[in-house]
Write a protein that holds these residues in place. Sequence first.
Motif, mmCIF file in Angstrom:
data_model
loop_
_atom_site.group_PDB
_atom_site.id
_atom_site.type_symbol
_atom_site.label_atom_id
_atom_site.label_comp_id
_atom_site.label_asym_id
_atom_site.label_seq_id
_atom_site.Cartn_x
_atom_site.Cartn_y
_atom_site.Cartn_z
ATOM 1 N N ILE A 279 -28.914 -41.883 -8.711
ATOM 2 C CA ILE A 279 -28.812 -40.555 -9.323
ATOM 3 C C ILE A 279 -30.207 -39.970 -9.500
ATOM 4 N N SER A 280 -30.353 -38.693 -9.147
ATOM 5 C CA SER A 280 -31.659 -38.050 -9.239
ATOM 6 C C SER A 280 -31.507 -36.637 -9.807
ATOM 7 N N LEU A 281 -32.389 -36.285 -10.743
ATOM 8 C CA LEU A 281 -32.419 -34.941 -11.321
ATOM 9 C C LEU A 281 -33.812 -34.357 -11.088
ATOM 10 N N LYS A 282 -33.860 -33.213 -10.387
ATOM 11 C CA LYS A 282 -35.115 -32.534 -10.120
ATOM 12 C C LYS A 282 -35.129 -31.175 -10.794
ATOM 13 N N LEU A 283 -36.231 -30.857 -11.476
ATOM 14 C CA LEU A 283 -36.415 -29.557 -12.128
ATOM 15 C C LEU A 283 -37.747 -28.975 -11.685
ATOM 16 N N ASN A 284 -37.747 -27.713 -11.269
ATOM 17 C CA ASN A 284 -38.976 -27.022 -10.884
ATOM 18 C C ASN A 284 -39.111 -25.718 -11.652
ATOM 19 N N PHE A 285 -40.289 -25.482 -12.219
ATOM 20 C CA PHE A 285 -40.548 -24.307 -13.035
ATOM 21 C C PHE A 285 -41.712 -23.509 -12.446
ATOM 22 N N TYR A 286 -41.681 -22.194 -12.701
ATOM 23 C CA TYR A 286 -42.815 -21.312 -12.397
ATOM 24 C C TYR A 286 -43.215 -20.619 -13.701
ATOM 25 N N TYR A 287 -44.511 -20.369 -13.877
ATOM 26 C CA TYR A 287 -44.959 -19.707 -15.102
ATOM 27 C C TYR A 287 -46.145 -18.794 -14.811
ATOM 28 N N GLN A 288 -46.361 -17.815 -15.680
ATOM 29 C CA GLN A 288 -47.584 -17.022 -15.666
ATOM 30 C C GLN A 288 -47.883 -16.580 -17.095
ATOM 31 N N LEU A 289 -49.163 -16.572 -17.434
ATOM 32 C CA LEU A 289 -49.594 -16.290 -18.795
ATOM 33 C C LEU A 289 -50.801 -15.359 -18.774
ATOM 34 N N GLY A 290 -50.839 -14.406 -19.706
ATOM 35 C CA GLY A 290 -52.041 -13.633 -19.950
ATOM 36 C C GLY A 290 -52.119 -12.257 -19.330
ATOM 37 N N GLY A 291 -51.170 -11.864 -18.497
ATOM 38 C CA GLY A 291 -51.240 -10.545 -17.877
ATOM 39 C C GLY A 291 -50.258 -9.561 -18.494
ATOM 40 N N LYS A 292 -50.242 -8.341 -17.948
ATOM 41 C CA LYS A 292 -49.316 -7.307 -18.395
ATOM 42 C C LYS A 292 -48.619 -6.695 -17.175
ATOM 43 N N PHE A 293 -47.510 -6.019 -17.425
ATOM 44 C CA PHE A 293 -46.861 -5.290 -16.338
ATOM 45 C C PHE A 293 -46.329 -3.962 -16.853
ATOM 46 N N TYR A 294 -46.344 -2.983 -15.955
ATOM 47 C CA TYR A 294 -45.859 -1.648 -16.287
ATOM 48 C C TYR A 294 -44.411 -1.557 -15.852
ATOM 49 N N ASP A 295 -43.509 -1.398 -16.821
ATOM 50 C CA ASP A 295 -42.067 -1.451 -16.553
ATOM 51 C C ASP A 295 -41.522 -0.050 -16.276
ATOM 52 N N ASN A 296 -41.721 0.418 -15.022
ATOM 53 C CA ASN A 296 -41.224 1.763 -14.707
ATOM 54 C C ASN A 296 -39.712 1.793 -14.543
ATOM 55 N N ASN A 297 -39.084 0.637 -14.319
ATOM 56 C CA ASN A 297 -37.614 0.608 -14.287
ATOM 57 C C ASN A 297 -37.044 0.897 -15.678
ATOM 58 N N TYR A 298 -37.623 0.235 -16.667
ATOM 59 C CA TYR A 298 -37.203 0.482 -18.050
ATOM 60 C C TYR A 298 -37.478 1.938 -18.437
ATOM 61 N N GLN A 299 -38.640 2.444 -18.018
ATOM 62 C CA GLN A 299 -38.999 3.834 -18.313
ATOM 63 C C GLN A 299 -37.959 4.808 -17.739
ATOM 64 N N SER A 300 -37.519 4.556 -16.503
ATOM 65 C CA SER A 300 -36.566 5.472 -15.870
ATOM 66 C C SER A 300 -35.218 5.474 -16.574
ATOM 67 N N LEU A 301 -34.897 4.379 -17.251
ATOM 68 C CA LEU A 301 -33.627 4.299 -17.973
ATOM 69 C C LEU A 301 -33.738 4.823 -19.405
ATOM 70 N N MET A 302 -34.949 5.234 -19.806
ATOM 71 C CA MET A 302 -35.180 5.666 -21.182
ATOM 72 C C MET A 302 -35.600 7.133 -21.279
ATOM 73 N N THR A 303 -35.410 7.913 -20.219
ATOM 74 C CA THR A 303 -35.845 9.305 -20.259
ATOM 75 C C THR A 303 -34.905 10.172 -21.079
ATOM 76 N N GLY A 304 -33.625 9.798 -21.113
ATOM 77 C CA GLY A 304 -32.657 10.599 -21.853
ATOM 78 C C GLY A 304 -32.279 11.879 -21.157
ATOM 79 N N SER A 305 -32.771 12.101 -19.920
ATOM 80 C CA SER A 305 -32.484 13.363 -19.241
ATOM 81 C C SER A 305 -31.648 13.191 -17.979
#
Length: 396
Positions: A279-305
């Motif tokens: 029996i074998s269990l394998k787990l692989n993770f990816y991570y990133q720390l310390g940066g920022k991102f501009y969420d234009n998808n969220y912005q487009s859903l928050m215009t209200g227009s």
Amino acid sequence: KYFLSASYRRDGSSRFYRDVRWGDFWSVGIGWTVDKEKFMAGVEFVDMLKLRTSYGVGGNDDLSSYYPWRATYSVNNNGEPGYIQSSLGNRELTWETSKNFDIAAEFRLFKGKLDGSLEYFHRVSTDLLFSVPQPISSGIENIDINAGSMYNKGFEITLNGTVYSKNDFQITLNGNATFLKNKITDLPLDPYPTSVYKIEEGHSRYDFWLRQWHSVNPLTGYNLFKADTEQFEFTEGEIIDIDGVSYTENIAKSLYDYSGSALPVVTGGFGTNISWKNISLKLNFYYQLGGKFYDNNYQSLMTGSNLYFAQHKDLLNRWRKSGDVSNIAKVVAGTGSTNIGASSSTRWLFSSNMIELTNINLSYKIPSKFLKTKNISDASIYFSADNALMISAKRG
């Protein structure tokens, strides 16, 4: 014990005029297997130790057009017959060149229980390819040019090891991390914004350049921005003082400033393989720390227009009446300077810290004694899932 490698290539690209179309690129590398030297004979915990370094020159022709050196024309879409010039062309446009240096150590220790590498890299890019905005009076939006230089440098660490092994039970771990810094070191142009970034000497290519959003005014429901008091004059009532800092609801007079980088401080991955008998269990993770991102998808859903399109459920928490404390402005008709969209500002800037379970695999290797009579040499039954889980600073 000693290694030497070298390469040479000559590349041509139709993106450049025929007189400057060809580039000469090369590399050279050396390696030294230190553990084979006599002075390493008594160092028993070292199974393998190799040092290597290389230097090379590469080219880049990554431009949006296949023939940016040509002046091109397009059909006039303003109701009059004829053609208009759509690009100026640049016959001096040529290869962006990168000079790449790296030095590394590779090792295997403790009878194979630990192996890995440590590497330093430094890439200097010159004759950078930029699409530079032109004055409106020119009739041309952008022109592709070679301008300036920048570097990318950092460290990469990789480790793989067996942390427990006894009888039929074994646990192994692996991990890697990359630390990267980017900076424009020379730019013979005036600084200019592009998208949500700004191209300027002394800064990273990926430094955000945004209006400085502060909060939503609890009295009026409008977005508050840091006021640019050096560039604009303000009428009575346009300035709101909060703890000695000037803010305004007039987004057209708000302050642009650097607001962090899209490049994480560190990125990488790690994983484990836990096995017991078949029996074998394998787990692989990816991570990133310390940066920022501009969420234009969220912005487009928050215009209200966008009345006939999806809206984000966060709009349900918008400001409604005087005294409401919310980071979501009131919904107003039209697209005035104080609307909920908050334009390109730090309102839509979020931490890019995240960790993702990229793969999980649970398998059972069928014992060979059950397969011999079936003419099968090897067989396994497994469950696997990709992108199984993500935890991020920004939810949703």
